[in-house]
Design an enzyme around this catalytic site. Sequence first.
Site, PDB file in Angstrom:
ATOM      1  N   ARG A 166     139.445   3.078   6.187  1.00  0.00           N
ATOM      2  CA  ARG A 166     140.166   4.089   6.268  1.00  0.00           C
ATOM      3  C   ARG A 166     138.649   5.323   4.834  1.00  0.00           C
ATOM      4  O   ARG A 166     139.484   6.615   4.365  1.00  0.00           O
ATOM      5  CB  ARG A 166     141.421   4.685   5.860  1.00  0.00           C
ATOM      6  CG  ARG A 166     142.831   3.770   7.158  1.00  0.00           C
ATOM      7  CD  ARG A 166     142.017   4.261   8.395  1.00  0.00           C
ATOM      8  NE  ARG A 166     142.946   3.969   8.815  1.00  0.00           N
ATOM      9  CZ  ARG A 166     142.770   3.185  10.212  1.00  0.00           C
ATOM     10  NH1 ARG A 166     141.541   3.903  11.467  1.00  0.00           N
ATOM     11  NH2 ARG A 166     143.807   2.621  11.175  1.00  0.00           N
ATOM     12  N   ASN A 208     146.028  -4.115   2.732  1.00  0.00           N
ATOM     13  CA  ASN A 208     145.587  -5.656   4.182  1.00  0.00           C
ATOM     14  C   ASN A 208     144.740  -6.696   3.473  1.00  0.00           C
ATOM     15  O   ASN A 208     143.229  -6.749   2.991  1.00  0.00           O
ATOM     16  CB  ASN A 208     145.018  -4.970   5.354  1.00  0.00           C
ATOM     17  CG  ASN A 208     145.765  -4.318   6.196  1.00  0.00           C
ATOM     18  OD1 ASN A 208     147.225  -4.200   6.264  1.00  0.00           O
ATOM     19  ND2 ASN A 208     145.364  -2.931   6.617  1.00  0.00           N
ATOM     20  N   LYS A 288     151.973  -5.721   0.678  1.00  0.00           N
ATOM     21  CA  LYS A 288     151.881  -5.007   1.949  1.00  0.00           C
ATOM     22  C   LYS A 288     152.214  -6.289   2.704  1.00  0.00           C
ATOM     23  O   LYS A 288     152.176  -6.542   2.971  1.00  0.00           O
ATOM     24  CB  LYS A 288     150.763  -4.480   2.835  1.00  0.00           C
ATOM     25  CG  LYS A 288     150.771  -3.875   4.210  1.00  0.00           C
ATOM     26  CD  LYS A 288     149.958  -2.995   4.953  1.00  0.00           C
ATOM     27  CE  LYS A 288     149.933  -2.356   6.059  1.00  0.00           C
ATOM     28  NZ  LYS A 288     149.108  -1.672   6.882  1.00  0.00           N
ATOM     29  N   GLU A 292     152.917  -4.250   9.933  1.00  0.00           N
ATOM     30  CA  GLU A 292     151.626  -4.089  10.969  1.00  0.00           C
ATOM     31  C   GLU A 292     150.641  -5.751  10.665  1.00  0.00           C
ATOM     32  O   GLU A 292     149.928  -5.299  10.611  1.00  0.00           O
ATOM     33  CB  GLU A 292     150.194  -2.741  10.350  1.00  0.00           C
ATOM     34  CG  GLU A 292     151.238  -1.707  10.622  1.00  0.00           C
ATOM     35  CD  GLU A 292     150.599  -0.808  10.250  1.00  0.00           C
ATOM     36  OE1 GLU A 292     149.122  -0.954   9.154  1.00  0.00           O
ATOM     37  OE2 GLU A 292     150.253   0.505  10.635  1.00  0.00           O
ATOM     38  N   ASP A 371     153.535   8.649   8.662  1.00  0.00           N
ATOM     39  CA  ASP A 371     152.223   8.257   8.626  1.00  0.00           C
ATOM     40  C   ASP A 371     151.298   9.304   8.044  1.00  0.00           C
ATOM     41  O   ASP A 371     149.474   9.250   8.655  1.00  0.00           O
ATOM     42  CB  ASP A 371     151.032   7.082   9.272  1.00  0.00           C
ATOM     43  CG  ASP A 371     150.323   6.605   8.999  1.00  0.00           C
ATOM     44  OD1 ASP A 371     150.346   6.266   7.599  1.00  0.00           O
ATOM     45  OD2 ASP A 371     149.507   5.034   9.326  1.00  0.00           O
ATOM     46  N   GLU A 399     142.301  10.274   6.423  1.00  0.00           N
ATOM     47  CA  GLU A 399     142.482   9.814   7.583  1.00  0.00           C
ATOM     48  C   GLU A 399     142.794  10.708   8.870  1.00  0.00           C
ATOM     49  O   GLU A 399     142.317  10.357   9.350  1.00  0.00           O
ATOM     50  CB  GLU A 399     143.596   8.650   7.673  1.00  0.00           C
ATOM     51  CG  GLU A 399     143.592   7.651   8.824  1.00  0.00           C
ATOM     52  CD  GLU A 399     144.308   6.936   8.009  1.00  0.00           C
ATOM     53  OE1 GLU A 399     145.589   6.138   7.686  1.00  0.00           O
ATOM     54  OE2 GLU A 399     144.579   5.724   9.700  1.00  0.00           O
TER      55      GLU A 399
HETATM   56  C1  GCU Z   1     147.915   3.226   8.129  1.00  0.00           C
HETATM   57  C2  GCU Z   1     146.706   2.997   8.589  1.00  0.00           C
HETATM   58  C3  GCU Z   1     146.415   1.604   7.691  1.00  0.00           C
HETATM   59  C4  GCU Z   1     146.466   0.945   6.601  1.00  0.00           C
HETATM   60  C5  GCU Z   1     148.247   1.837   6.895  1.00  0.00           C
HETATM   61  C6  GCU Z   1     149.121   1.072   5.522  1.00  0.00           C
HETATM   62  O1  GCU Z   1     148.394   3.411   9.037  1.00  0.00           O
HETATM   63  O2  GCU Z   1     145.589   3.554   9.967  1.00  0.00           O
HETATM   64  O3  GCU Z   1     144.973   1.750   8.396  1.00  0.00           O
HETATM   65  O4  GCU Z   1     146.346  -0.319   6.928  1.00  0.00           O
HETATM   66  O5  GCU Z   1     148.531   2.637   7.113  1.00  0.00           O
HETATM   67  O6  GCU Z   1     149.147   1.918   5.322  1.00  0.00           O
HETATM   68  O7  GCU Z   1     148.885   0.312   4.909  1.00  0.00           O
END
Ligand code: GCU
Length: 685
Positions: A166, A208, A288, A292, A371, A399
């Site tokens: 992003r 990530n 994190k 996701e 988000d 973003e």
């Molecule tokens: C959003 C974003 C991701 C990011 C995620 C996060 O979804 O699009 O790129 O990793 O937030 O905050 O972990």
Amino acid sequence: LEKGYSCWLQYNKITDSKLIEEYLPYCLSLSFTEDSPIVRSAVEELADGVKSMLDKEPTIYNYFSNDASIILGTYESINLSDYELSSDLFEKLNDESYVLKSVNKEGNNKILLVGKSDKGILYGAYHLLRLIQTRKSVNSLDLVESPRNQIRIINQWDNMDGSVERGYSGNSIFYDNNQFTNDLYRIKDYARLLASVGINAISINNVNVWEIETNLITSKFLPEVQKVADIFRSYGIQTLLSINYASPIEIGNLTTADPLDEGVQQWWAEKVKEIYSYIPDFGGFVVKADSEHRPGPFSYDRDHAEGANVLAKALQPYNGIVVWRCFVYNCLQDWRDRTTDRARAAYDNFKPLDGKFLDNVILQVKNGPMDFQVKEPVSPLFGAMEKTNQMMEFQVAQEYTGQQKDLCYLVPQWKEYFDFDTHAKGEGSTVKTIVDGSMYNYRYSGVAAVSNIGNDINWTGNTLAQANFYGYGRLIWDPELGAEEIAEEWVQSTFGNDPLVVETIKGMLLDSWNIYENYTAPLGVGWMINPSHHYGPNVDGYEYDVWGTYHFSDRDGVGVDRTVETGTGYTNQYFSPNAEIYNSLENCPDEFLLFYHHVPYTHQLKSGETVIQYIYNTHFKGVEQVKDLIDRWNKLDGKIDDYRFNNVAERLQLQLKNAVEWRDKINTYYFRKSGISDDQNRTIY
Ligand code: GCU
């Protein structure tokens, strides 16, 4: 080129003789009574700033000198009574506080800059420079300043291959080709920018954490992390790393990352010890987990508290913290299942764990429940966890708000979140009093944000996006500052003090959030962007996907029913009376109408407009407003250097193209869904 690079630390030469007459006597010489890398940074910045603005290299004494015109030191190293100050004042202040005072001693004008610690001195130095840059008088300074929030952190989403998740401003300034970059000067300049607005912590890699970055906590990269941390330290900034929860498996050769496994606990304890042997003031970990598709404690049937506490325990002996992100939701949702609601997820996952986290864990909660949309309500987790440290996460990177092509000054949005009254402890329980730690006496609290910088010469792609970086720091230092005040400071420090320039850019910034909202997703419903890269309109882009980001538009109406009676029950996560207000179709503020309710297109807003007509009107208006932004900017031709003028002019053209596309796609979509014409018969495709 140079101009965009310096951002708001331009220190342009002052030509007005009256101003020179006022400032110069205060800036002839500088004495410092306390030495440390942070004090050296302050002295260097003051000396450079003064030289650049006043064409005078100040004499520097590295001891107390009565002759000096700027006297700088900690409260313990200066004879306070000589200046009618008492140490009682400082006892009450936190470590990052300072006093700026103009005094006249034996006919000589002086400025006294006294910090509670060396960090206070650094912040005071930037304050003084800002006053001069914005042409404020320094004749009768008598200021006591303390940051309101304890942790003021920026999160880099940088990957070691050089990309930035992003990121809209080029590549990473930290990494290239799976190595650290050699450009430590740029990192130093980044540290200066951060410190100048009061940021005191940074996490230097993406949340990530992929394969290569998992190794940042190994001897392969720790010597490099150490170099970066050394630079940040001399600007009062602590370094943190994002970690991979599966590290014990991936780099530790263990077969599990189960937080209750003794081998895993031992592994983290040793790992942390190793990190501190390189970086004695290491800040801690950003995590994190179970979000996701990232690994986390769920794989072992452990909850987030168990997951976080293993790390917290390892960090405890060194005063390190665990920043545990609450961006946890089911991203494989079935639209038919109306009991699952992404907006509910953070609260449902974390609220039951209140009190179970060790006290060096701090939960990082995104400002809203979804988000970082252009408009979404405040996350109901704020105020709901009395016994667990919390910190708010903003996204300075744009973003979902135009990706630093479109202009969107976010300080007014952040202020709305801060000022929101949660009613957690009755009226006046604002979000800002929760995240500053005062309401529940949190041990750790503060604010985090995703950075918007990269290696573009001007750092932020769109030069005007620098205002968000600046504004983020200033606002979290003092949430009572106004969005306009911050904008004005930024424009003056960045573009100079010509009133036309100041008024024009300030006005553009202040109007921009609403303009962006006008031509994008209406009435708080969010999304409608192109999947994956998230720029430009695609009304159904996520509608038939699994991410839980719906608007449920059909031939009869639009919006997500989150009420208790017929919807997902999300409204009930708020305290009374917010819960009842949002739950009621009648009382729900229009700005969030479609976030909470599914309504027919003919539903009447408080203004009397129908929803469908509101959609048409705002989308036509948004495009006209962007055209107006272009006209306003064009008036500054010749008043701003070519690089920055053209940079913004080009971005505004991209914004216009984007706004036109949004207008046409949204209007067509809703015209075809509803069959209702625009009451002004404007062109709808
Ligand atoms: C959003 C974003 C991701 C990011 C995620 C996060 O979804 O699009 O790129 O990793 O937030 O905050 O972990």
